[in-house]
Design an enzyme around this catalytic site. Structure first.
Site, PDB file in Angstrom:
ATOM      1  N   GLU A  58       0.798  -1.195  -0.035  1.00 24.96           N
ATOM      2  CA  GLU A  58       0.033  -0.043  -0.091  1.00 24.96           C
ATOM      3  C   GLU A  58       0.849   1.387   0.115  1.00 24.96           C
ATOM      4  O   GLU A  58       0.533   2.197  -0.641  1.00 24.96           O
ATOM      5  CB  GLU A  58      -0.759  -0.008   1.518  1.00 24.96           C
ATOM      6  CG  GLU A  58      -1.972  -1.054   1.289  1.00 24.96           C
ATOM      7  CD  GLU A  58      -1.649  -2.445   2.040  1.00 24.96           C
ATOM      8  OE1 GLU A  58      -2.152  -2.890   2.530  1.00 24.96           O
ATOM      9  OE2 GLU A  58      -0.362  -2.820   2.252  1.00 24.96           O
ATOM     10  N   CYS A  90      -2.233  -3.289   7.332  1.00 29.17           N
ATOM     11  CA  CYS A  90      -1.493  -3.157   8.699  1.00 29.17           C
ATOM     12  C   CYS A  90      -1.939  -1.829   9.308  1.00 29.17           C
ATOM     13  O   CYS A  90      -2.292  -0.960   8.801  1.00 29.17           O
ATOM     14  CB  CYS A  90       0.000  -3.628   8.619  1.00 29.17           C
ATOM     15  SG  CYS A  90       0.859  -1.955   8.265  1.00 29.17           S
ATOM     16  N   CYS A  93      -0.128   1.037   7.528  1.00 27.89           N
ATOM     17  CA  CYS A  93      -0.587   1.467   6.324  1.00 27.89           C
ATOM     18  C   CYS A  93      -1.966   2.401   6.697  1.00 27.89           C
ATOM     19  O   CYS A  93      -2.300   3.085   5.739  1.00 27.89           O
ATOM     20  CB  CYS A  93      -0.880   0.253   5.430  1.00 27.89           C
ATOM     21  SG  CYS A  93       0.802  -0.367   4.853  1.00 27.89           S
ATOM     22  N   TRP A 129      -2.738  13.324  11.527  1.00 33.84           N
ATOM     23  CA  TRP A 129      -1.356  13.947  11.790  1.00 33.84           C
ATOM     24  C   TRP A 129      -1.580  15.427  11.374  1.00 33.84           C
ATOM     25  O   TRP A 129      -0.980  16.275  12.244  1.00 33.84           O
ATOM     26  CB  TRP A 129      -0.468  13.482  10.946  1.00 33.84           C
ATOM     27  CG  TRP A 129       0.923  13.858  10.993  1.00 33.84           C
ATOM     28  CD1 TRP A 129       1.939  13.503  11.837  1.00 33.84           C
ATOM     29  CD2 TRP A 129       1.613  14.774  10.065  1.00 33.84           C
ATOM     30  NE1 TRP A 129       3.024  14.233  11.517  1.00 33.84           N
ATOM     31  CE2 TRP A 129       2.597  15.047  10.366  1.00 33.84           C
ATOM     32  CE3 TRP A 129       1.214  15.211   8.903  1.00 33.84           C
ATOM     33  CZ2 TRP A 129       3.554  15.864   9.708  1.00 33.84           C
ATOM     34  CZ3 TRP A 129       1.934  16.137   8.107  1.00 33.84           C
ATOM     35  CH2 TRP A 129       3.192  16.320   8.553  1.00 33.84           C
TER      36      TRP A 129
END
Length: 145
Positions: A58, A90, A93, A129
């Site tokens: 990814e 995951c 990702c 973020w």
């Protein structure tokens, strides 16, 4: 998880499965990813496994898409080699995909349970973020300890 299912892009799943079957060889490349760009193109990539933690398919796909001028992705799927089928992203990702494409759909599940969900459904209580970056010119908080 209260994920709302959406139409599954079977052409995208097939594209990732084809790449996993034909391009994933040995231990270095074990996963393939495919994403549909906003303009309808399909972009594919494979992971670059390394014992130091090489990037997942990814993440390689994000760079590949950008190199092809596809900066807006609508849907992504990852498929494992050796006919392992769809594999969910995951945690790392999931976070990166959320930060790059907050409205992205992710194909997850297997067999009759394959479905398309929003990336935010895979990351409840998300950390975005960009929401925690300082504005230009703002002072960095100093530690008092």
């Amino acid at each position: 998880m209260n994920a709302q299912s959406h139409h599954v892009d079977h052409e995208l799943v097939q594209a990732a499965a084809d790449v996993a079957r034909t391009r994933c060889r040995g231990d270095n490349h074990t996963m393939a990813a495919a994403a549909r760009a906003r303009d309808g193109r399909i972009v594919t990539a494979v992971n670059a496994y390394h014992f130091t933690g090489g990037p997942c398919a990814e993440l390689v796909l994000i760079g590949t898409a950008a190199a092809q001028g596809a900066y807006e992705l609508d849907t992504i799927v990852a498929v494992g080699d050796r006919d392992r089928g769809v594999v969910p992203p995951c945690g790392r990702c999931r976070q990166v995909l959320l930060d790059y494409f907050p409205a992205l759909r992710v194909i997850v599940g297997s067999g009759e349970r394959i479905r398309s969900v929003l990336i935010t459904d895979l990351l409840p209580e998300t950390y975005v973020w960009a929401d925690h970056q300082l504005e230009a010119g703002q002072a960095v908080p100093q530690s008092t300890g």
